[in-house]
Scaffold this active site. Structure first.
Site, PDB file in Angstrom:
ATOM      1  N   LEU A 128       0.906  -1.214   0.142  1.00  0.00           N
ATOM      2  CA  LEU A 128      -0.090   0.166   0.068  1.00  0.00           C
ATOM      3  C   LEU A 128       1.044   1.170  -0.055  1.00  0.00           C
ATOM      4  CD1 LEU A 128      -2.851   1.277   0.470  1.00  0.00           C
ATOM      5  CD2 LEU A 128      -2.680   1.267   2.821  1.00  0.00           C
ATOM      6  N   HIS A 232       5.224   1.666  12.833  1.00  0.00           N
ATOM      7  CA  HIS A 232       6.111   2.913  12.437  1.00  0.00           C
ATOM      8  C   HIS A 232       4.917   4.105  12.356  1.00  0.00           C
ATOM      9  CE1 HIS A 232       8.377   5.720   9.966  1.00  0.00           C
ATOM     10  NE2 HIS A 232       9.618   4.680  10.241  1.00  0.00           N
TER      11      HIS A 232
END
Length: 347
Positions: A128, A232
């Protein structure tokens, strides 16, 4: 107009440009390498999958988000049909081990990391990425959630279990505390090199060198323990989208950066349970709604999806403009699959 469709070879230059943009976001986005040959192979795999020319161990769908006005590809997302059937698919399973002694009055529960192949055969959401200039108007959610709508329409092609590996923590310089504390001791390479090899299909080769006995989490440095199962910062919005569709963390993390693996039963996905088929009614005047909807033509080989805010009628029909119908390649009376972009509380 923004539309999602299958990737084609004419998109290669734009997809390569996106891979370069992804590289600017730092180390860790491994599934979109800056390698034209590998990207072209991904497109070929999609074409062969749609043509029924591959077994499920090589089947894959790569989608693109196209800005039809600018005539360029501005985002990609993908689904792997079944991971780990050709090369082992590794991650760490976080388990507990009890150490106890009645004589010493000691009872201690310790977290351990087990090298695992538990997700072998699962379908996987991956790859993605959206051009930063287009991270507006719900484009990111659109690009991600299209995959759920495709799975809902063609469940027979996918497995009962769906996973998504989230990018783990690394700093602005590409330093991964988890890799530094663990993987770095077993390989003569830095995290960036290992991460790239993982992204281009060499993950199994590297994983085979990892220790196969349980690793006690408490023996790792504080910095490494702190990032286990941490997403993250740049990936947190994507993780939130997946969790809103039914995926959740179940105790598995990546062997390189300890990013969490999200998972769900395909039958429990919101798109599977809530998407509905409506008939197209073409009209000149369309009343707009605050709710946005994903609308797909459910054509397997010529799949197209729009994000629209047309107000739904109370019956089994969806009013669409001629332009919208043309973009979806549907006509009056055809069926389309519809799903609200966001979960509706009163649904």
């Amino acid at each position: 107009m923004m539309i999602v469709r299958h990737a084609a070879h004419r998109d290669l230059d734009d997809i390569y440009r996106l891979a370069q943009r992804a590289g600017e976001s730092g180390i860790g986005l491994t599934s979109l390498p800056q390698n034209k040959e590998i990207l072209a192979e991904r497109i070929t795999r999609t074409a062969n999958t749609l043509a029924g020319l591959v077994e499920k161990d090589d089947a894959s769908y790569l989608f693109v988000l196209e800005d039809t006005t600018a005539q360029k590809i501005v985002g990609v997302s993908a689904i792997e049909v079944a991971v780990g059937l050709r090369e082992p698919f590794y991650n760490f399973r976080i388990a507990k081990q009890v150490h106890a002694s009645k004589a010493l009055d000691v009872y201690k529960t310790l977290d351990t990391l087990y090298l695992s192949n538990d997700h072998t055969g699962c379908s996987e959401l991956c790859t993605l990425f959206l051009d930063p200039e287009y991270r507006v108007n719900q484009n990111g959610k659109f690009l991600s959630k299209v995959r759920f709508l495709f799975i809902a329409a063609f469940r027979r092609y996918f497995e009962e279990r769906l996973i998504a590996e989230m990018r783990g923590f690394s700093d602005a310089n590409g330093f991964s505390p988890f890799w530094d504390a663990l993987g770095n001791h077993f390989f003569n390479m830095d995290f960036a090199a290992a991460d790239y090899l993982s992204g281009v299909g060499q993950k199994a080769f590297i994983a085979e060198l990892m220790p196969r006995f349980p690793l006690y989490v408490d023996l790792l440095p504080n910095e490494a323990r702190a990032v286990i199962a941490e997403v993250h910062p740049q990936t947190k919005p994507a993780a939130k989208v997946l969790m809103s569709e039914g995926l959740k963390y179940q105790g598995y993390v990546d062997i390189f950066d300890a990013g969490p693996t999200l998972e769900a039963n395909t039958a429990d996905l919101r798109a599977v349970k809530e998407s509905r088929l409506l008939k197209v009614n073409i009209a000149e005047q369309i009343e707009r709604a605050e709710v946005q909807y994903l609308v797909a033509n459910d054509e397997y080989q010529d799949y197209c999806v729009l994000l629209i805010n047309n107000k739904l009628q109370d019956n089994d029909n969806l009013l669409m403009t001629a332009e919208q119908a043309q973009a979806l390649k549907v006509a009056e009376g055809d069926e389309v699959r519809v799903l609200a972009l966001e979960k509706m509380e009163n649904h």
